[in-house]
Motif scaffolding. Sequence first.
Motif, mmCIF file in Angstrom:
data_model
loop_
_atom_site.group_PDB
_atom_site.id
_atom_site.type_symbol
_atom_site.label_atom_id
_atom_site.label_comp_id
_atom_site.label_asym_id
_atom_site.label_seq_id
_atom_site.Cartn_x
_atom_site.Cartn_y
_atom_site.Cartn_z
ATOM 1 N N HIS A 158 1.017 -1.223 -0.048
ATOM 2 C CA HIS A 158 -0.089 -0.039 0.023
ATOM 3 C C HIS A 158 0.772 1.192 0.044
ATOM 4 O O HIS A 158 0.446 2.374 -0.698
ATOM 5 C CB HIS A 158 -0.974 -0.106 1.072
ATOM 6 N N SER A 159 1.999 1.319 0.644
ATOM 7 C CA SER A 159 2.708 2.485 0.840
ATOM 8 C C SER A 159 4.239 2.132 1.126
ATOM 9 O O SER A 159 4.595 0.982 1.542
ATOM 10 C CB SER A 159 2.261 3.504 1.707
ATOM 11 N N TYR A 160 5.031 2.905 0.766
ATOM 12 C CA TYR A 160 6.621 2.957 1.135
ATOM 13 C C TYR A 160 6.933 4.013 2.123
ATOM 14 O O TYR A 160 6.691 5.193 1.399
ATOM 15 C CB TYR A 160 7.269 2.733 -0.224
ATOM 16 N N ILE A 161 7.552 3.993 3.144
ATOM 17 C CA ILE A 161 8.047 5.119 3.891
ATOM 18 C C ILE A 161 9.682 5.251 3.535
ATOM 19 O O ILE A 161 10.286 4.398 3.707
ATOM 20 C CB ILE A 161 7.887 4.917 5.327
ATOM 21 N N GLU A 169 12.653 3.404 4.797
ATOM 22 C CA GLU A 169 12.785 2.505 3.792
ATOM 23 C C GLU A 169 12.057 1.198 4.145
ATOM 24 O O GLU A 169 12.376 0.001 4.243
ATOM 25 C CB GLU A 169 14.327 2.410 3.546
ATOM 26 N N GLU A 170 10.810 1.478 4.666
ATOM 27 C CA GLU A 170 9.856 0.455 4.928
ATOM 28 C C GLU A 170 8.883 0.395 4.148
ATOM 29 O O GLU A 170 8.376 1.387 3.803
ATOM 30 C CB GLU A 170 9.515 0.477 6.613
ATOM 31 N N LYS A 171 8.188 -0.700 3.870
ATOM 32 C CA LYS A 171 7.098 -1.070 3.250
ATOM 33 C C LYS A 171 5.781 -1.010 4.173
ATOM 34 O O LYS A 171 5.949 -1.628 5.285
ATOM 35 C CB LYS A 171 6.839 -2.205 2.471
ATOM 36 N N LEU A 172 4.725 -0.538 4.034
ATOM 37 C CA LEU A 172 3.664 -0.292 5.059
ATOM 38 C C LEU A 172 2.255 -0.817 4.188
ATOM 39 O O LEU A 172 2.028 -0.217 3.156
ATOM 40 C CB LEU A 172 3.370 0.995 5.644
ATOM 41 N N ASN A 173 1.491 -1.715 4.907
ATOM 42 C CA ASN A 173 0.116 -1.779 4.404
ATOM 43 C C ASN A 173 -0.872 -1.394 5.413
ATOM 44 O O ASN A 173 -0.552 -1.509 6.781
ATOM 45 C CB ASN A 173 -0.151 -3.413 4.236
ATOM 46 N N VAL A 174 -1.747 -0.727 4.948
ATOM 47 C CA VAL A 174 -3.157 -0.005 5.761
ATOM 48 C C VAL A 174 -4.220 -0.797 5.592
ATOM 49 O O VAL A 174 -4.645 -1.135 4.558
ATOM 50 C CB VAL A 174 -3.152 1.403 5.374
ATOM 51 N N GLY A 222 6.153 -9.037 1.725
ATOM 52 C CA GLY A 222 7.583 -8.548 2.334
ATOM 53 C C GLY A 222 7.406 -7.123 3.013
ATOM 54 O O GLY A 222 8.216 -6.455 3.271
ATOM 55 N N VAL A 223 6.068 -6.940 3.515
ATOM 56 C CA VAL A 223 5.754 -5.621 4.158
ATOM 57 C C VAL A 223 6.477 -5.881 5.490
ATOM 58 O O VAL A 223 6.303 -6.871 6.234
ATOM 59 C CB VAL A 223 4.263 -5.588 4.127
ATOM 60 N N ASP A 224 7.006 -4.518 5.974
ATOM 61 C CA ASP A 224 7.770 -4.384 7.279
ATOM 62 C C ASP A 224 6.681 -4.136 8.301
ATOM 63 O O ASP A 224 6.481 -4.991 9.574
ATOM 64 C CB ASP A 224 8.728 -3.286 7.293
ATOM 65 N N LYS A 225 5.468 -3.349 8.126
ATOM 66 C CA LYS A 225 4.465 -2.871 9.154
ATOM 67 C C LYS A 225 3.188 -3.027 8.484
ATOM 68 O O LYS A 225 3.127 -2.767 7.443
ATOM 69 C CB LYS A 225 5.034 -1.345 9.441
ATOM 70 N N MET A 226 2.334 -3.265 9.642
ATOM 71 C CA MET A 226 1.011 -2.953 8.904
ATOM 72 C C MET A 226 0.353 -1.977 10.154
ATOM 73 O O MET A 226 0.420 -1.955 11.171
ATOM 74 C CB MET A 226 0.274 -4.473 9.463
ATOM 75 N N ARG A 227 -0.770 -1.141 9.446
ATOM 76 C CA ARG A 227 -1.299 -0.175 10.121
ATOM 77 C C ARG A 227 -2.689 -0.419 10.155
ATOM 78 O O ARG A 227 -3.118 -0.669 8.955
ATOM 79 C CB ARG A 227 -0.788 1.318 9.778
ATOM 80 N N PHE A 228 -3.468 -0.340 11.243
ATOM 81 C CA PHE A 228 -4.847 -0.704 11.273
ATOM 82 C C PHE A 228 -5.458 0.905 11.581
ATOM 83 O O PHE A 228 -5.084 1.265 12.807
ATOM 84 C CB PHE A 228 -5.211 -1.575 12.375
ATOM 85 N N ALA A 229 -6.260 1.320 11.016
ATOM 86 C CA ALA A 229 -7.049 2.532 11.113
ATOM 87 C C ALA A 229 -8.395 2.095 11.611
ATOM 88 O O ALA A 229 -9.357 1.430 11.002
ATOM 89 C CB ALA A 229 -7.315 3.321 9.663
ATOM 90 N N SER A 268 -5.257 4.982 15.302
ATOM 91 C CA SER A 268 -4.457 3.978 14.548
ATOM 92 C C SER A 268 -3.650 3.187 15.315
ATOM 93 O O SER A 268 -3.342 3.455 16.455
ATOM 94 C CB SER A 268 -3.821 4.554 13.264
ATOM 95 N N TYR A 269 -3.063 2.006 14.721
ATOM 96 C CA TYR A 269 -2.341 1.182 15.532
ATOM 97 C C TYR A 269 -1.321 0.486 14.631
ATOM 98 O O TYR A 269 -1.700 -0.157 13.583
ATOM 99 C CB TYR A 269 -2.930 0.014 16.328
ATOM 100 N N THR A 270 0.079 0.449 14.797
ATOM 101 C CA THR A 270 0.945 0.058 13.826
ATOM 102 C C THR A 270 1.609 -1.179 14.348
ATOM 103 O O THR A 270 2.027 -1.020 15.840
ATOM 104 C CB THR A 270 2.023 1.122 13.525
ATOM 105 N N ALA A 271 1.868 -2.317 13.744
ATOM 106 C CA ALA A 271 2.373 -3.285 14.191
ATOM 107 C C ALA A 271 3.524 -3.928 13.356
ATOM 108 O O ALA A 271 3.477 -3.787 12.014
ATOM 109 C CB ALA A 271 1.402 -4.570 14.603
ATOM 110 N N ASP A 272 4.571 -4.436 13.814
ATOM 111 C CA ASP A 272 5.411 -5.104 13.014
ATOM 112 C C ASP A 272 4.942 -6.439 12.334
ATOM 113 O O ASP A 272 4.181 -7.228 13.005
ATOM 114 C CB ASP A 272 6.636 -5.591 13.757
ATOM 115 N N THR A 273 4.971 -6.883 11.155
ATOM 116 C CA THR A 273 4.243 -7.915 10.372
ATOM 117 C C THR A 273 4.485 -9.213 11.118
ATOM 118 O O THR A 273 3.974 -9.896 11.151
ATOM 119 C CB THR A 273 4.518 -7.862 8.765
#
Length: 190
Positions: free
Chosen positions: A33-36, A40-45, A92-99, A116-121
Amino acid sequence: MEDEDQVICSLGYYYRIFRLSSKLKICVRSAVHSYIEKTEEKLNVFVLPEWSEKRQNWGKDLDLNTAGCLTKEISDNATKFCRWTVASMLAGVDKMRFAFTQRSDNSVVNHKVVGSYTADTTAFAKQLGLNIENCWAIVKDVVDIVLERQEEQGEFLYLKDTNQQPSYRLYKMIEEEGDESEDSNEDDRL
């Protein structure tokens, strides 16, 4: 952007090849979903809508106990969270964010993010009790069963056999010729 009117894709796709056995590889398309850039982390929301204010009441509970609200959502929707986590792991996503979202002014269309809450995958997968090796074993079992059939095409149904523990079977769907003629006769009558 090359052109002002050009539409940018809202997410990226990764195509990854995984080896199921020495002779068998599988290519999986997965979404990111996104790249920070900074980290340099990939993030799915993922969005968690509040569907019952009496039951969830995120307006009060979310500020005090975000992890508790997430735990309740996980217990109510374990399959959805497992699906999201496996999809994130495949990408290969590093983090998941739940809105956490609520409706704005009782509108069906408009929503607002209230937390929101962010967690390591990988840590989140362990929290769910998700065993990725078991997931790959299921995929390999399905692929092996399909390859054993040696049929080029058709519609199939993959079901758990309740008589044998744990056993799954693949059934070929058979299209009945009588169904087509009955449908055409009904159309003729109208």
